[in-house]
Enzyme design. Structure first.
Site, PDB file in Angstrom:
ATOM      1  N   SER A  19       0.823  -1.217   0.000  1.00 36.64           N
ATOM      2  CA  SER A  19       0.000   0.000   0.000  1.00 36.64           C
ATOM      3  C   SER A  19       0.853   1.262   0.000  1.00 36.64           C
ATOM      4  CB  SER A  19      -0.911   0.018   1.231  1.00 36.64           C
ATOM      5  OG  SER A  19      -1.569   1.270   1.307  1.00 36.64           O
ATOM      6  N   LYS A  20       0.436   2.233  -0.805  1.00 35.38           N
ATOM      7  CA  LYS A  20       1.156   3.507  -0.870  1.00 35.38           C
ATOM      8  C   LYS A  20       0.559   4.522   0.094  1.00 35.38           C
ATOM      9  CE  LYS A  20       2.880   2.971  -5.542  1.00 35.38           C
ATOM     10  NZ  LYS A  20       4.190   2.571  -5.047  1.00 35.38           N
ATOM     11  N   THR A  66      -8.983  -1.399   2.234  1.00 34.81           N
ATOM     12  CA  THR A  66      -8.661  -1.844   0.877  1.00 34.81           C
ATOM     13  C   THR A  66      -8.943  -3.342   0.737  1.00 34.81           C
ATOM     14  OG1 THR A  66      -7.020  -1.757  -0.878  1.00 34.81           O
ATOM     15  CG2 THR A  66      -6.154  -2.055   1.342  1.00 34.81           C
ATOM     16  N   LYS A  70     -13.458  -4.125   1.308  1.00 36.83           N
ATOM     17  CA  LYS A  70     -14.258  -2.930   1.003  1.00 36.83           C
ATOM     18  C   LYS A  70     -15.774  -3.168   1.091  1.00 36.83           C
ATOM     19  CE  LYS A  70     -11.119  -0.259  -1.877  1.00 36.83           C
ATOM     20  NZ  LYS A  70     -10.976   0.430  -3.169  1.00 36.83           N
ATOM     21  N   ASN A  91     -14.235   2.737   1.264  1.00 37.23           N
ATOM     22  CA  ASN A  91     -12.766   2.764   1.358  1.00 37.23           C
ATOM     23  C   ASN A  91     -12.300   3.685   2.472  1.00 37.23           C
ATOM     24  OD1 ASN A  91     -13.275   5.278   0.270  1.00 37.23           O
ATOM     25  ND2 ASN A  91     -11.579   5.196  -1.180  1.00 37.23           N
ATOM     26  N   ASP A 107     -13.555   6.587  -3.946  1.00 32.18           N
ATOM     27  CA  ASP A 107     -12.867   6.109  -5.159  1.00 32.18           C
ATOM     28  C   ASP A 107     -13.362   6.849  -6.411  1.00 32.18           C
ATOM     29  OD1 ASP A 107     -11.128   4.289  -3.994  1.00 32.18           O
ATOM     30  OD2 ASP A 107     -12.563   2.635  -4.086  1.00 32.18           O
ATOM     31  N   ARG A 158     -14.727  -9.205 -19.741  1.00 30.81           N
ATOM     32  CA  ARG A 158     -14.483 -10.587 -20.177  1.00 30.81           C
ATOM     33  C   ARG A 158     -15.668 -11.464 -19.801  1.00 30.81           C
ATOM     34  NH1 ARG A 158      -9.645 -13.710 -17.255  1.00 30.81           N
ATOM     35  NH2 ARG A 158     -10.916 -13.060 -15.482  1.00 30.81           N
ATOM     36  N   ARG A 160     -19.250 -11.474 -19.372  1.00 35.62           N
ATOM     37  CA  ARG A 160     -20.328 -10.561 -19.757  1.00 35.62           C
ATOM     38  C   ARG A 160     -21.377 -10.364 -18.667  1.00 35.62           C
ATOM     39  NH1 ARG A 160     -22.929  -8.767 -24.853  1.00 35.62           N
ATOM     40  NH2 ARG A 160     -25.065  -8.275 -24.224  1.00 35.62           N
ATOM     41  N   VAL A 161     -21.715 -11.436 -17.929  1.00 33.11           N
ATOM     42  CA  VAL A 161     -22.784 -11.315 -16.928  1.00 33.11           C
ATOM     43  C   VAL A 161     -22.473 -10.268 -15.856  1.00 33.11           C
ATOM     44  CG1 VAL A 161     -23.895 -13.564 -17.148  1.00 33.11           C
ATOM     45  CG2 VAL A 161     -21.897 -13.322 -15.663  1.00 33.11           C
TER      46      VAL A 161
HETATM   47  P1  ATR Z   1     -11.475  -4.734  -8.725  1.00 33.02           P
HETATM   48  O1  ATR Z   1     -12.291  -4.646  -7.469  1.00 33.02           O
HETATM   49  O2  ATR Z   1     -10.071  -4.213  -8.583  1.00 33.02           O
HETATM   50  O3  ATR Z   1     -12.169  -4.183  -9.920  1.00 33.02           O
HETATM   51  P2  ATR Z   1     -12.188  -7.458  -9.458  1.00 33.02           P
HETATM   52  O4  ATR Z   1     -13.548  -7.307  -8.902  1.00 33.02           O
HETATM   53  O5  ATR Z   1     -11.464  -8.746  -9.218  1.00 33.02           O
HETATM   54  O6  ATR Z   1     -11.213  -6.318  -8.923  1.00 33.02           O
HETATM   55  O7  ATR Z   1     -12.230  -7.164 -11.032  1.00 33.02           O
HETATM   56  C1  ATR Z   1     -11.129  -7.301 -11.833  1.00 33.02           C
HETATM   57  C2  ATR Z   1     -11.508  -6.918 -13.252  1.00 33.02           C
HETATM   58  O8  ATR Z   1     -10.410  -7.241 -14.126  1.00 33.02           O
HETATM   59  C3  ATR Z   1     -12.706  -7.688 -13.806  1.00 33.02           C
HETATM   60  O9  ATR Z   1     -13.392  -6.885 -14.726  1.00 33.02           O
HETATM   61  C4  ATR Z   1     -12.022  -8.874 -14.480  1.00 33.02           C
HETATM   62  O10 ATR Z   1     -12.807  -9.487 -15.483  1.00 33.02           O
HETATM   63  P3  ATR Z   1     -13.782 -10.722 -15.077  1.00 33.02           P
HETATM   64  O11 ATR Z   1     -14.996 -10.118 -14.467  1.00 33.02           O
HETATM   65  O12 ATR Z   1     -14.040 -11.405 -16.363  1.00 33.02           O
HETATM   66  O13 ATR Z   1     -12.984 -11.577 -14.111  1.00 33.02           O
HETATM   67  C5  ATR Z   1     -10.849  -8.163 -15.112  1.00 33.02           C
HETATM   68  N1  ATR Z   1      -9.784  -9.112 -15.457  1.00 33.02           N
HETATM   69  C6  ATR Z   1      -8.885  -9.663 -14.623  1.00 33.02           C
HETATM   70  N2  ATR Z   1      -8.039 -10.487 -15.316  1.00 33.02           N
HETATM   71  C7  ATR Z   1      -8.444 -10.443 -16.606  1.00 33.02           C
HETATM   72  C8  ATR Z   1      -7.984 -11.068 -17.827  1.00 33.02           C
HETATM   73  N3  ATR Z   1      -6.936 -11.895 -17.826  1.00 33.02           N
HETATM   74  N4  ATR Z   1      -8.636 -10.777 -18.971  1.00 33.02           N
HETATM   75  C9  ATR Z   1      -9.695  -9.924 -18.986  1.00 33.02           C
HETATM   76  N5  ATR Z   1     -10.173  -9.307 -17.872  1.00 33.02           N
HETATM   77  C10 ATR Z   1      -9.555  -9.569 -16.712  1.00 33.02           C
END
Ligand code: ATR
Length: 277
Positions: A19-20, A66, A70, A91, A107, A158, A160-161
């Site tokens: 953490s910064k 963090t 959260k 946060n 945020d 990635r 979609r849902v």
């Molecule tokens: P945060 O709270 O930091 O947003 P998160 O809820 O884990 O963390 O979300 C990470 C995001 O990065 C998501 O949109 C994730 O896509 P998925 O919902 O499909 O998991 C995306 N992400 C992480 N690794 C990925 C990869 N290799 N390719 C495409 N999207 C990725």
């Protein structure tokens, strides 16, 4: 807490070593000649409630929260700000003098202020925003863009849902785009945001076809390690204004510091340097 006790604040997460926030708050305490300490704390989910109970008794005025806590901390809050309710996560916690625990989420504010400061010509209303990713960070970005009056948001993830879930929650101004077609969003978008973890050190880069990217688009990445991600480097080559993610981290801390220590801190080059140390 007695008035002459040194105010304590900190950040709770797990892991927390990266953490910064300690450097950042420490820099502001020093810059403004304030009494106070800011301490990183590695706390497991099981211990979160107990720790939050104990901290005000030890002289803590507040803590940042963090990953991965959260969402979970919302259960312990007595007061929740509108923006934290909207995002469903906090946060920034404040241990109020009346004994109540206040939960806020700064945020989205940090995201917006970062663009305002570093892309002065940026106009959120100029055109649609393309948002890549649909995790926790995307929620804050989407809430902030909608609140600021973005005409609509093109959202691609990635999975979609997860994007569809955000669409049903945030409403009609969101259009879901297939991940494999994410490049198409860029023909329209005047704001482009990567909220995925792609591009972070140790992760593959975010590779979206940028051929359609508008020259007048402002492109920003929430990733700040490295500062210049593949996305930002490519967008810069195409003549776009680019904004790295460090400023969001700095700006999201401003309302917390002000509430806890009573001074509204500046975000300037010295603040950036302190966070990067
Ligand atoms: P945060 O709270 O930091 O947003 P998160 O809820 O884990 O963390 O979300 C990470 C995001 O990065 C998501 O949109 C994730 O896509 P998925 O919902 O499909 O998991 C995306 N992400 C992480 N690794 C990925 C990869 N290799 N390719 C495409 N999207 C990725």
């Amino acid at each position: 807490m007695s008035e002459n006790r040194i105010p304590l604040a900190g950040v709770i997460g797990s892991p927390i070593a990266h953490s910064k926030s300690p450097q950042l708050h420490g820099h502001w305490l020093k810059t403004y000649g304030l009494r106070g300490h800011y301490i990183p704390m590695d706390v497991s989910t099981d211990n979160l409630g107990q720790v939050l109970d104990a901290l005000p008794k030890m002289g803590f005025v507040g803590v940042n929260i963090t990953v991965p806590h959260k969402e979970k901390v919302m259960e312990f809050a007595d007061l929740v700000t509108d923006r934290a309710t909207l995002i469903g996560a906090a946060n920034t916690l404040t241990f109020q003098k009346d004994g109540k625990l206040r939960a806020d989420n700064t945020d989205g504010y940090g995201f917006f202020e970062n663009l305002r400061q570093n892309a002065p010509n940026w106009n959120v209303k100029a055109g649609p925003a393309a948002v890549l990713g649909a995790g926790g960070a995307a929620r804050a970005v989407i809430a902030s863009l909608l609140d600021a009056g973005v005409p609509h948001i093109l959202l691609s993830n990635r999975t979609r849902v997860r994007a569809e879930a955000l669409q049903s929650e945030f409403g009609k101004r969101i259009e879901v785009v297939e991940w494999v077609q994410a490049g198409n969003m860029l023909e329209e978008a005047t704001t482009v945001v990567n909220t995925t973890s792609l591009g972070m050190l140790g992760k593959p880069p975010l590779r979206v076809p940028l051929d359609g990217l508008r020259k007048d688009a402002v492109v920003t990445d929430l990733v700040y390690a490295p500062l210049k991600t593949h996305l930002l480097a490519e967008a810069e080559k195409m003549g776009c204004t680019t904004v790295d993610g460090l400023g969001m981290l700095l700006h999201q801390a401003v309302p917390a510091f002000e509430r806890w220590f009573g001074v509204r801190p500046e975000v300037d080059s010295a603040t950036r340097a302190a966070a990067l140390r």
